[in-house]
Design a protein around this motif. Sequence first.
Motif, PDB file in Angstrom:
ATOM      1  N   ALA A 168      -5.151  23.526  20.346  1.00  0.00           N
ATOM      2  CA  ALA A 168      -5.433  23.287  18.933  1.00  0.00           C
ATOM      3  C   ALA A 168      -4.735  22.025  18.459  1.00  0.00           C
ATOM      4  CB  ALA A 168      -4.991  24.479  18.100  1.00  0.00           C
ATOM      5  N   ALA A 169      -5.141  21.556  17.297  1.00  0.00           N
ATOM      6  CA  ALA A 169      -4.466  20.458  16.600  1.00  0.00           C
ATOM      7  C   ALA A 169      -4.851  20.589  15.131  1.00  0.00           C
ATOM      8  CB  ALA A 169      -4.907  19.110  17.157  1.00  0.00           C
ATOM      9  N   ALA A 170      -4.039  20.035  14.258  1.00  0.00           N
ATOM     10  CA  ALA A 170      -4.342  20.146  12.824  1.00  0.00           C
ATOM     11  C   ALA A 170      -3.977  18.844  12.137  1.00  0.00           C
ATOM     12  CB  ALA A 170      -3.580  21.308  12.202  1.00  0.00           C
ATOM     13  N   PHE A 171      -4.786  18.497  11.145  1.00  0.00           N
ATOM     14  CA  PHE A 171      -4.598  17.230  10.441  1.00  0.00           C
ATOM     15  C   PHE A 171      -5.050  17.325   9.003  1.00  0.00           C
ATOM     16  CE2 PHE A 171      -5.278  15.843  14.833  1.00  0.00           C
ATOM     17  CZ  PHE A 171      -4.227  14.959  14.999  1.00  0.00           C
ATOM     18  N   ASN A 172      -4.450  16.502   8.185  1.00  0.00           N
ATOM     19  CA  ASN A 172      -5.064  16.119   6.937  1.00  0.00           C
ATOM     20  C   ASN A 172      -6.294  15.276   7.303  1.00  0.00           C
ATOM     21  OD1 ASN A 172      -5.081  13.539   4.866  1.00  0.00           O
ATOM     22  ND2 ASN A 172      -4.868  15.507   3.848  1.00  0.00           N
ATOM     23  N   MET A 173      -7.386  15.540   6.607  1.00  0.00           N
ATOM     24  CA  MET A 173      -8.679  14.968   6.968  1.00  0.00           C
ATOM     25  C   MET A 173      -8.685  13.429   6.967  1.00  0.00           C
ATOM     26  SD  MET A 173     -11.971  16.460   4.990  1.00  0.00           S
ATOM     27  CE  MET A 173     -11.878  18.206   5.343  1.00  0.00           C
ATOM     28  N   ILE A 174      -8.224  12.832   5.869  1.00  0.00           N
ATOM     29  CA  ILE A 174      -8.283  11.373   5.770  1.00  0.00           C
ATOM     30  C   ILE A 174      -7.262  10.745   6.719  1.00  0.00           C
ATOM     31  CG2 ILE A 174      -6.743  11.261   3.754  1.00  0.00           C
ATOM     32  CD1 ILE A 174      -9.738   8.933   4.293  1.00  0.00           C
ATOM     33  N   THR A 175      -6.171  11.456   6.972  1.00  0.00           N
ATOM     34  CA  THR A 175      -5.169  10.952   7.918  1.00  0.00           C
ATOM     35  C   THR A 175      -5.783  10.845   9.311  1.00  0.00           C
ATOM     36  OG1 THR A 175      -3.380  11.911   6.619  1.00  0.00           O
ATOM     37  CG2 THR A 175      -2.873  11.395   8.903  1.00  0.00           C
ATOM     38  N   LEU A 176      -6.546  11.847   9.714  1.00  0.00           N
ATOM     39  CA  LEU A 176      -7.224  11.776  11.012  1.00  0.00           C
ATOM     40  C   LEU A 176      -8.271  10.664  10.998  1.00  0.00           C
ATOM     41  CD1 LEU A 176      -7.860  12.758  13.859  1.00  0.00           C
ATOM     42  CD2 LEU A 176      -9.379  14.484  12.868  1.00  0.00           C
ATOM     43  N   SER A 177      -9.052  10.618   9.922  1.00  0.00           N
ATOM     44  CA  SER A 177     -10.101   9.600   9.817  1.00  0.00           C
ATOM     45  C   SER A 177      -9.524   8.204  10.036  1.00  0.00           C
ATOM     46  CB  SER A 177     -10.764   9.713   8.443  1.00  0.00           C
ATOM     47  OG  SER A 177     -11.443   8.536   8.078  1.00  0.00           O
ATOM     48  N   GLN A 178      -8.365   7.953   9.433  1.00  0.00           N
ATOM     49  CA  GLN A 178      -7.856   6.582   9.451  1.00  0.00           C
ATOM     50  C   GLN A 178      -7.017   6.236  10.683  1.00  0.00           C
ATOM     51  OE1 GLN A 178      -6.929   5.229   5.305  1.00  0.00           O
ATOM     52  NE2 GLN A 178      -8.984   4.418   5.604  1.00  0.00           N
ATOM     53  N   ILE A 179      -7.074   7.077  11.712  1.00  0.00           N
ATOM     54  CA  ILE A 179      -6.554   6.649  13.024  1.00  0.00           C
ATOM     55  C   ILE A 179      -7.669   6.660  14.071  1.00  0.00           C
ATOM     56  CG2 ILE A 179      -4.151   7.325  12.610  1.00  0.00           C
ATOM     57  CD1 ILE A 179      -4.728   9.812  14.357  1.00  0.00           C
ATOM     58  N   LEU A 180      -8.865   7.051  13.684  1.00  0.00           N
ATOM     59  CA  LEU A 180      -9.969   7.079  14.651  1.00  0.00           C
ATOM     60  C   LEU A 180     -10.297   5.662  15.112  1.00  0.00           C
ATOM     61  CD1 LEU A 180     -12.429   9.635  12.993  1.00  0.00           C
ATOM     62  CD2 LEU A 180     -10.782  10.052  14.833  1.00  0.00           C
ATOM     63  N   GLY A 181     -10.525   5.529  16.402  1.00  0.00           N
ATOM     64  CA  GLY A 181     -10.865   4.222  16.944  1.00  0.00           C
ATOM     65  C   GLY A 181      -9.667   3.306  17.072  1.00  0.00           C
ATOM     66  N   THR A 182      -8.453   3.879  17.035  1.00  0.00           N
ATOM     67  CA  THR A 182      -7.234   3.084  17.254  1.00  0.00           C
ATOM     68  C   THR A 182      -6.442   3.739  18.396  1.00  0.00           C
ATOM     69  OG1 THR A 182      -5.621   4.309  15.912  1.00  0.00           O
ATOM     70  CG2 THR A 182      -7.119   2.841  14.730  1.00  0.00           C
ATOM     71  N   SER A 183      -5.406   3.066  18.836  1.00  0.00           N
ATOM     72  CA  SER A 183      -4.601   3.598  19.940  1.00  0.00           C
ATOM     73  C   SER A 183      -3.820   4.845  19.523  1.00  0.00           C
ATOM     74  CB  SER A 183      -3.630   2.531  20.442  1.00  0.00           C
ATOM     75  OG  SER A 183      -2.706   2.212  19.416  1.00  0.00           O
ATOM     76  N   LEU A 184      -3.786   5.142  18.240  1.00  0.00           N
ATOM     77  CA  LEU A 184      -3.073   6.332  17.767  1.00  0.00           C
ATOM     78  C   LEU A 184      -3.919   7.599  17.884  1.00  0.00           C
ATOM     79  CD1 LEU A 184      -1.470   4.829  14.509  1.00  0.00           C
ATOM     80  CD2 LEU A 184      -0.394   5.043  16.753  1.00  0.00           C
ATOM     81  N   GLN A 185      -5.210   7.454  18.123  1.00  0.00           N
ATOM     82  CA  GLN A 185      -6.090   8.631  18.217  1.00  0.00           C
ATOM     83  C   GLN A 185      -5.827   9.387  19.513  1.00  0.00           C
ATOM     84  OE1 GLN A 185     -10.347   7.826  17.916  1.00  0.00           O
ATOM     85  NE2 GLN A 185     -10.896   9.888  18.547  1.00  0.00           N
ATOM     86  N   PRO A 186      -5.432  10.663  19.435  1.00  0.00           N
ATOM     87  CA  PRO A 186      -5.178  11.415  20.671  1.00  0.00           C
ATOM     88  C   PRO A 186      -6.476  11.979  21.249  1.00  0.00           C
ATOM     89  CG  PRO A 186      -4.653  12.782  18.777  1.00  0.00           C
ATOM     90  CD  PRO A 186      -5.133  11.457  18.227  1.00  0.00           C
ATOM     91  N   ASP A 187      -6.424  12.338  22.508  1.00  0.00           N
ATOM     92  CA  ASP A 187      -7.565  13.001  23.153  1.00  0.00           C
ATOM     93  C   ASP A 187      -7.575  14.465  22.711  1.00  0.00           C
ATOM     94  OD1 ASP A 187      -9.489  14.075  24.762  1.00  0.00           O
ATOM     95  OD2 ASP A 187      -8.559  13.499  26.664  1.00  0.00           O
ATOM     96  N   LEU A 188      -8.591  14.850  21.971  1.00  0.00           N
ATOM     97  CA  LEU A 188      -8.680  16.228  21.467  1.00  0.00           C
ATOM     98  C   LEU A 188      -9.831  16.990  22.140  1.00  0.00           C
ATOM     99  CD1 LEU A 188      -7.886  15.548  17.697  1.00  0.00           C
ATOM    100  CD2 LEU A 188      -6.333  16.405  19.464  1.00  0.00           C
ATOM    101  N   THR A 189     -10.201  16.541  23.324  1.00  0.00           N
ATOM    102  CA  THR A 189     -11.241  17.241  24.085  1.00  0.00           C
ATOM    103  C   THR A 189     -10.890  18.726  24.198  1.00  0.00           C
ATOM    104  OG1 THR A 189     -11.630  15.254  25.388  1.00  0.00           O
ATOM    105  CG2 THR A 189     -12.430  17.325  26.328  1.00  0.00           C
ATOM    106  N   ALA A 190     -11.856  19.561  23.905  1.00  0.00           N
ATOM    107  CA  ALA A 190     -11.729  21.024  24.053  1.00  0.00           C
ATOM    108  C   ALA A 190     -10.722  21.655  23.090  1.00  0.00           C
ATOM    109  CB  ALA A 190     -11.405  21.403  25.496  1.00  0.00           C
ATOM    110  N   HIS A 191     -10.228  20.889  22.122  1.00  0.00           N
ATOM    111  CA  HIS A 191      -9.304  21.429  21.124  1.00  0.00           C
ATOM    112  C   HIS A 191     -10.064  22.023  19.933  1.00  0.00           C
ATOM    113  CE1 HIS A 191      -6.420  19.043  23.315  1.00  0.00           C
ATOM    114  NE2 HIS A 191      -5.432  19.335  22.500  1.00  0.00           N
ATOM    115  N   VAL A 192      -9.475  23.030  19.331  1.00  0.00           N
ATOM    116  CA  VAL A 192      -9.887  23.426  17.983  1.00  0.00           C
ATOM    117  C   VAL A 192      -9.149  22.503  17.017  1.00  0.00           C
ATOM    118  CG1 VAL A 192      -9.813  25.221  16.218  1.00  0.00           C
ATOM    119  CG2 VAL A 192     -10.298  25.822  18.608  1.00  0.00           C
TER     120      VAL A 192
END
Lengths: 277, 277
Positions: A168-192
């Motif tokens: 699993a992983a959890a985020f504030n929505m806009i916080t996740l949005s604003q790291i997408l496509g950067t080196s800060l985005q973690p691999d969340l394959t198969a995660h809830v």
Amino acid sequence: MAKKAMRIGIVAISSPFNPKTADRVQRLAASIFPENPPELVVHPNSFLTHGHFAGPDSARIDAFLEIANDPEIDALWFARGGYGACRVAEAALRGLEPAAGEKVYLGYSDAGVMLAALYGQGYRVAHGPMCQDIVRTDGDAAVARALNWLVNADPGTLEPSLDGSTPAAAFNMITLSQILGTSLQPDLTAHVIMLEEISEYLYKIDRTMHHVTANPGIRKAAGIRLGRCSDMLENDTDFGMTAEEIVRDWCERSGISYLGTADIGHDADNRIVPFGI
Amino acid sequence: MAKKAMRIGIVAISSPFNPKTADRVQRLAASIFPENPPELVVHPNSFLTHGHFAGPDSARIDAFLEIANDPEIDALWFARGGYGACRVAEAALRGLEPAAGEKVYLGYSDAGVMLAALYGQGYRVAHGPMCQDIVRTDGDAAVARALNWLVNADPGTLEPSLDGSTPAAAFNMITLSQILGTSLQPDLTAHVIMLEEISEYLYKIDRTMHHVTANPGIRKAAGIRLGRCSDMLENDTDFGMTAEEIVRDWCERSGISYLGTADIGHDADNRIVPFGI
């Protein structure tokens, strides 16, 4: 012989923390664990003020690294959110030493940038209440939950849908949005992936959910759960869908499973979501 | 023999347009080009209202495709922004036929999602005023500029830093941010990227600029120029940097050249930026 007290390092990497709130958290910790209270080590830079931030970027990076790299400290607890983590994340990550791998990192909201970056590098992180939550209505319960998880790994503190076998992983929505496509985005394959939001317009929730669900990495998730979207701002025109309808719709469009609600949010009920299994 | 009149298709793919504003634009076009006025073909779905949107997604997709795929129409002019382009972009792109490649697409703000997606697929697009701009103070000038570009390719309408040899692109900042890391993100290698923003907090400008400049694709740009950031919202605490200082700072941190200002924004002075060379 008394067990050695746990040492929890507290650091503000976003907006400034304040000594009065730190004292309240200390007193609460002492009252919950009268026998063997954890030692709370608040980095003094957390009380700095530099515009929006708890000190200039360099002071926040130093504070984070001094706590993270201290082998005598067992956990790093983010003092609060606000804004500023993305300004220090890359530099903070570069400065990590082996002792940083021996501890757990707890926070949410803006601190989610650091959770994402740390998790992407293999560190142990969790989404859950921060010190500043003590000022909320019933905030003691939130902070006690965080402490019970940090000190005792109390399973009663965990988000109830966690099944112990699906990561699993959890985020504030806009916080996740604003790291997408950067080196800060973690691999969340198969995660809830659990998402929550606060003080936003529903049309911005919609736009952000498009962004999140359009990302190829996020599309590999096991599914999305929706935490609370609280204190929503009033749209000029009625948006016509609730936050849950929006999330369900984008999940459907993008082929991601919508798995229901999650017991997380910017509130005192915010439960703990350790990342991974 | 009279030259055949240019036919410009107008379509709202975000928030609803209205017939009165459409009439004003028609009258202005007739007054600017008394000899051979362009024929403005407003798709009737543009006047639909469905919550936030100019009709349901399906009606907006249909409207876009009917204009884009009509071989008798020379240009597609987005009627206005608002919100909603990301909800229709992927489906709209899938429905394009060869006639769509023979025209030019003009808009900005939320329509930037479509500009990005179209440009990524090799279509001719430009960032510039939309029909709805006519209601602004001095809005006639904005709409006349758009018409002069569409009808005459008047070089006086172009953003003045364009040098005719370096490819360019222009976006609303958050609009670009929220397509990063998705299939809608175009390749902007070696482009000058111009960014503008409206009605935002400076701390959100900062967060968005982190996101934009942290993206590996954007880091291949020739540089960034800053358009106008207008009607900024008041931060609780003074952010301590102007929008230009923020953009300059993130450019410096990320190794992207900061090239100065750009004459674009959510205002009547908004100049035309054709994407590419």
